[in-house]
Structure formats: structure tokens, C-alpha cells
Design an enzyme around this catalytic site. Structure first.
Site, PDB file in Angstrom:
ATOM      1  N   CYS A 242       0.864  -1.193   0.000  1.00  0.00           N
ATOM      2  CA  CYS A 242       0.000   0.000   0.000  1.00  0.00           C
ATOM      3  C   CYS A 242       0.892   1.231   0.000  1.00  0.00           C
ATOM      4  O   CYS A 242       0.767   2.127   0.834  1.00  0.00           O
ATOM      5  CB  CYS A 242      -0.952  -0.003   1.188  1.00  0.00           C
ATOM      6  SG  CYS A 242      -1.901  -1.534   1.374  1.00  0.00           S
ATOM      7  N   ALA A 243       1.806   1.272  -0.963  1.00  0.00           N
ATOM      8  CA  ALA A 243       2.954   2.176  -0.924  1.00  0.00           C
ATOM      9  C   ALA A 243       2.655   3.607  -1.342  1.00  0.00           C
ATOM     10  O   ALA A 243       3.340   4.534  -0.901  1.00  0.00           O
ATOM     11  CB  ALA A 243       4.067   1.622  -1.812  1.00  0.00           C
ATOM     12  N   ALA A 244       1.688   3.818  -2.234  1.00  0.00           N
ATOM     13  CA  ALA A 244       1.439   5.172  -2.750  1.00  0.00           C
ATOM     14  C   ALA A 244       0.977   6.106  -1.634  1.00  0.00           C
ATOM     15  O   ALA A 244       0.308   5.657  -0.700  1.00  0.00           O
ATOM     16  CB  ALA A 244       0.392   5.104  -3.859  1.00  0.00           C
ATOM     17  N   GLY A 246       4.165   7.173  -1.860  1.00  0.00           N
ATOM     18  CA  GLY A 246       5.569   6.825  -2.000  1.00  0.00           C
ATOM     19  C   GLY A 246       6.546   7.460  -1.047  1.00  0.00           C
ATOM     20  O   GLY A 246       7.760   7.336  -1.246  1.00  0.00           O
ATOM     21  N   ASP A 289      -3.091  -6.211  -5.922  1.00  0.00           N
ATOM     22  CA  ASP A 289      -3.779  -6.302  -4.630  1.00  0.00           C
ATOM     23  C   ASP A 289      -2.866  -7.053  -3.673  1.00  0.00           C
ATOM     24  O   ASP A 289      -2.323  -8.119  -4.017  1.00  0.00           O
ATOM     25  CB  ASP A 289      -5.101  -7.053  -4.832  1.00  0.00           C
ATOM     26  CG  ASP A 289      -5.928  -7.145  -3.554  1.00  0.00           C
ATOM     27  OD1 ASP A 289      -5.378  -6.927  -2.457  1.00  0.00           O
ATOM     28  OD2 ASP A 289      -7.124  -7.451  -3.663  1.00  0.00           O
ATOM     29  N   ASP A 305       1.435  -0.389   5.309  1.00  0.00           N
ATOM     30  CA  ASP A 305       0.698   0.810   5.710  1.00  0.00           C
ATOM     31  C   ASP A 305      -0.747   0.567   5.295  1.00  0.00           C
ATOM     32  O   ASP A 305      -1.172   0.945   4.206  1.00  0.00           O
ATOM     33  CB  ASP A 305       1.288   2.038   5.015  1.00  0.00           C
ATOM     34  CG  ASP A 305       0.724   3.347   5.551  1.00  0.00           C
ATOM     35  OD1 ASP A 305      -0.244   3.291   6.343  1.00  0.00           O
ATOM     36  OD2 ASP A 305       1.226   4.417   5.169  1.00  0.00           O
ATOM     37  N   CYS A 358      -2.593   5.275   9.836  1.00  0.00           N
ATOM     38  CA  CYS A 358      -2.721   6.681  10.269  1.00  0.00           C
ATOM     39  C   CYS A 358      -4.086   6.875  10.930  1.00  0.00           C
ATOM     40  O   CYS A 358      -4.766   7.872  10.696  1.00  0.00           O
ATOM     41  CB  CYS A 358      -2.524   7.634   9.105  1.00  0.00           C
ATOM     42  SG  CYS A 358      -3.590   7.350   7.681  1.00  0.00           S
TER      43      CYS A 358
END
Length: 427
Positions: A242-244, A246, A289, A305, A358
Site C-alpha cells: 500500500c505504498a502510494a 511513496g 492487490d 501501511d 494513520c
């Protein structure tokens, strides 16, 4: 034009349930604006969202009864105008007269133009007095969130969290290296954790020193913390899930790791690739996914994340209180559990897995991690120590987890996003 665009944005959030960031890119009326008008429209919406509970309460003092649904834009016109009169340095004459003009331009709201004029004149003269007796932080917070925060942190801390949402977030920047040098160049404050903080996010980022050279990227101070928990990763493999957009990916690549970044959104992945191209950082990107990733390749380090309610970022995204619900939270908790379970299958023995969100909800943080550990004997908790977070002991729980709150102070007095992180090690 700016006020009409602000109303269109506000309706896009409250009626169409679309995020403000998305609307800023797609809303036709807002896109027609330029310069000061665009900034003013954005400020109008942000103020209306941050102070929504206060505005509704004050307007209610001067309305004999709620406006009917047939009133068109009337409620939004009143909201935007009240934000100007109560919380912004806008002259009453301009705020009232232009609001009445807007009402007269709307077929449904025009029948209420006289009422709008009368109510706003009362707000202009008596509104700020009415505000003094209100508990703004509590009124601006939905009941379900308030109850959740009180249960998790106590009423005093819950109130401090809600109060922090009234302040616009500063602009935080992460750099590849030489933080002291770039803090000087950018005229910012170097926080203990290595983030550079600028006083305001206004202006064109592309004009700041080092942007075109790819020396830094925007990333909240809290968001930059979880990546630090993997320690020395030079030459090691890191899977960023779920990197974006970045920010953490850039941290890993800057630290010399062999990085694979995964995200399932085409739009978000394109943004990640654009960011990495500007930063000139070598990263393998994969549009996929998380739950579909094959388990035949294992990694030294993984950061997940996970998708979450994002309630730790309300001060940065005040529209979230209008977009999130307890029902959404329940679905996200299930998805996080599935992702954490699958991510664990991709860690080599002796490797590390950092799970972070978050969110301010323990259901998406502490509870998620402890439930995972109770069901697994091949993973253990690796407690975080102060040295890893620049001695910011306020961010470390007694159990060795990371939990920062928007009400916590770092540096010269500003806060940071709410974030949770836990480091797990595979036996």
C-alpha cells in the site's frame, strides 16, 4: 466565483461524499479559478469543515427553525458566509452582500435571500459572542469519534486531539540526505526525527530549492517514523505494501534498500511512479492487490501501511469527519486483518514486518496487532526503543509500540499526524 466554487466543493463533500483532494482536481467550478480566488475558495471550504459544529450551532441561534430541503444552496451559503464572519478576516459587508447575491442566483435559495441577509447580519454582530461559550473542539467532532477517543485516551486527551484539528497542518519535508543543509536552504526547522518543517504550505512547491533536483519530498513527520523501525536496510530487500504516494518508498530507496512498492490503485501508482522519477530513486513497482501477492518470494523486511479510517490526519484533511463512519471502520478492520495475515506469509524467518496505520482507533492499531500475535507463534513483538525515534519517548507505549497523537508536540510547538506502528519479527 470563489464563493460559488467553495459551495460546490462543500456540496461535493457533504452530499456526494467525495474527498476534498479529489474535488480539487475534478470540480469544474474550482478549476476555473486562478491565483488568489483559488486559494480563497480552498480556505473557505477548509474553515467551514474545521468549524462545522460551531457554525451549525451559531446559525441555529439565529434561525427560528432549520431550513427545508427545498431551500437549495441556502444552508451552504449560510455556512460559507458564517465561516468568513466568525473565523476569517473578511469584511461583513462583502461576506453578507455577496452571499445574498449568490442566493438570488439559485432558483431554490432565492426565496430565502431575505432570511439569509437577516441571519448573517446577526452573525456579524453577535456571532463571535455566541462562540465564546461554545466548546468548539467537542462540537466539531462527531459523537462516534469523540466516544472512541475518550474510551482510548481519556476525555482530556480526546479534547486535546479535537482542538489540534482546528489548526492547519504545517508543511513537512523528508530529504534524501544532508538534513541540516536542506533545513537551511528551505528556511525550515529541523525536527529531532530528521523531518524539515516549514511554517506554511502556501506557495508553489516546485519553486523551492531542491525540488526539481529531486532532493526531497513532502511527508508528514509522523508518516516518516514507521520506516525508521526497520533499522539498517542497506542492501536488504524491502516490500512496501500500500505504498502510494511513496514517501516511505523513497525513505527505503534513499537508505540503499532493494525496494518493491505495491499498490492496487492505478491513479495512486502513477503518482508514486511520478514522484520516484523526480527523486531519481530505483524502485520496482507492482500494481497489485496485497492479498493476491504470491508467497513464493520472501523478503527481509516488509512495511504494511494498511488502508484505514485515516482519523489521525483530520487536521490535514478536515473533510474526513464528513466522510467516515463506524460502519466503514468495521469493514476496514476486517481488511487490515486479512492483509496483515497475508503480509506475514511474505517475511523470511528472522525478517521484520512493520504494520502501521494513520488511524487514532486502537481497533486499527493495538487491537489488530495483539490479536495477530495471539493467533501466531511464529511471530513476536519487537519493542521499539527511544534511540530509534530520536528519543521521542512520548511516541512509545509501555508495550513498545509507536502511537503518536495530533495533540503531541514535536520541535518548536507544532503537532503531527496521528499514527500507529508495531514491529513484528518472524522467528
Amino acid at each position: 466565483m470563489a464563493r460559488r466554487a467553495a459551495i460546490s466543493l462543500l456540496q461535493g463533500i457533504t452530499i456526494d461524499q467525495l474527498p476534498l483532494d479529489q474535488l480539487l482536481d475534478t470540480n469544474a467550478e474550482f478549476r476555473l479559478l486562478e491565483g488568489r480566488d483559488r486559494s480563497f475558495a480552498h480556505a473557505l471550504v477548509a474553515s467551514s469543515l474545521r468549524h462545522g459544529g460551531e457554525i451549525t450551532t451559531v446559525l441555529g441561534r439565529f434561525l427560528a427553525k432549520p431550513l427545508p430541503r427545498s431551500s437549495g444552496m441556502a444552508v451552504d451559503i449560510l455556512t460559507i458566509a458564517a465561516a468568513q464572519l466568525l473565523f476569517m478576516e473578511v469584511s461583513p459587508h462583502a461576506a453578507i452582500d455577496l452571499s445574498v447575491d449568490l442566493a438570488k442566483q439559485d432558483k431554490k435559495a432565492q426565496h430565502f435571500s431575505g432570511l439569509i441577509n437577516a441571519v448573517l447580519r446577526k452573525v456579524a454582530t453577535d456571532g463571535k459572542t455566541a462562540l465564546k461559550n461554545l466548546d468548539g473542539p467537542r462540537l466539531n467532532t462527531p459523537d462516534w469519534l469523540w466516544e472512541q477517543w475518550v474510551s482510548a485516551y481519556g476525555e482530556e486527551t480526546a479534547h486535546d486531539i479535537a482542538a489540534s484539528h482546528l489548526n492547519e497542518a504545517p508543511l513537512d519535508i523528508s530529504v534524501k540526505d544532508k538534513p541540516e543543509y536542506w533545513a537551511q536552504q528551505l528556511k525550515g526547522e529541523l525536527l529531532p526525527t530528521g523531518t524539515i518543517r516549514l511554517e506554511s504550505g502556501d506557495g508553489n512547491l516546485q519553486e523551492l530549492p531542491g525540488f526539481s533536483e529531486g532532493e526531497w519530498w513532502v511527508q508528514d513527520a509522523a508518516s516518516a517514523l514507521p520506516a525508521k523501525l526497520l533499522g539498517n536496510i542497506a542492501g536488504k530487500s524491502v516490500l512496501d505494501l500500500c505504498a502510494a504516494p511513496g514517501g516511505k518508498t523513497a525513505q527505503f530507496a534513499s537508505a540503499g534498500a532493494v525496494v518493491t512498492a505495491v499498490d492496487d490503485s492505478v491513479t495512486r501508482m502513477n503518482r508514486l511512479r511520478e514522484n520516484l522519477a523526480r527523486l531519481k530513486l530505483p524502485v520496482t513497482t507492482l500494481l497489485a492487490d496485497v492479498l493476491s501477492l504470491p508467497t513464493d518470494t520472501l523478503y527481509d523486511n516488509i512495511l504494511l501501511d494498511a488502508p484505514c479510517s485515516a482519523t489521525g490526519t483530520i487536521r490535514r484533511h478536515p473533510d474526513l469527519v464528513y466522510l467516515k463512519s463506524p460502519q466503514q471502520l468495521a469493514g476496514l478492520v476486517i481488511l487490515q486483518q486479512k492483509m496483515l495475515t497475508h503480509a506475514a506469509r511474505l517475511v523470511r524467518p528472522g525478517g521484520k514486518l512493520v504494520y502501521c496505520t494513520c488511524s487514532l482507533s486502537p481497533l486499527e492499531g493495538e487491537r489488530q496487532v495483539f490479536n495477530f500475535l495471539r493467533s501466531r507463534d511464529d511471530f513476536r513483538l519487537s519493542p521499539i526503543i527511544p534511540d530509534e525515534l530520536a528519543q521521542q519517548v512520548q511516541f512509545i507505549t509501555p508495550a513498545g509500540l509507536m502511537r503518536c497523537l495530533p495533540s503531541m508536540v514535536i520541535g518548536k510547538g507544532s503537532g503531527l499526524d496521528g499514527f500507529f506502528a508495531a514491529r513484528l519479527e518472524r522467528r
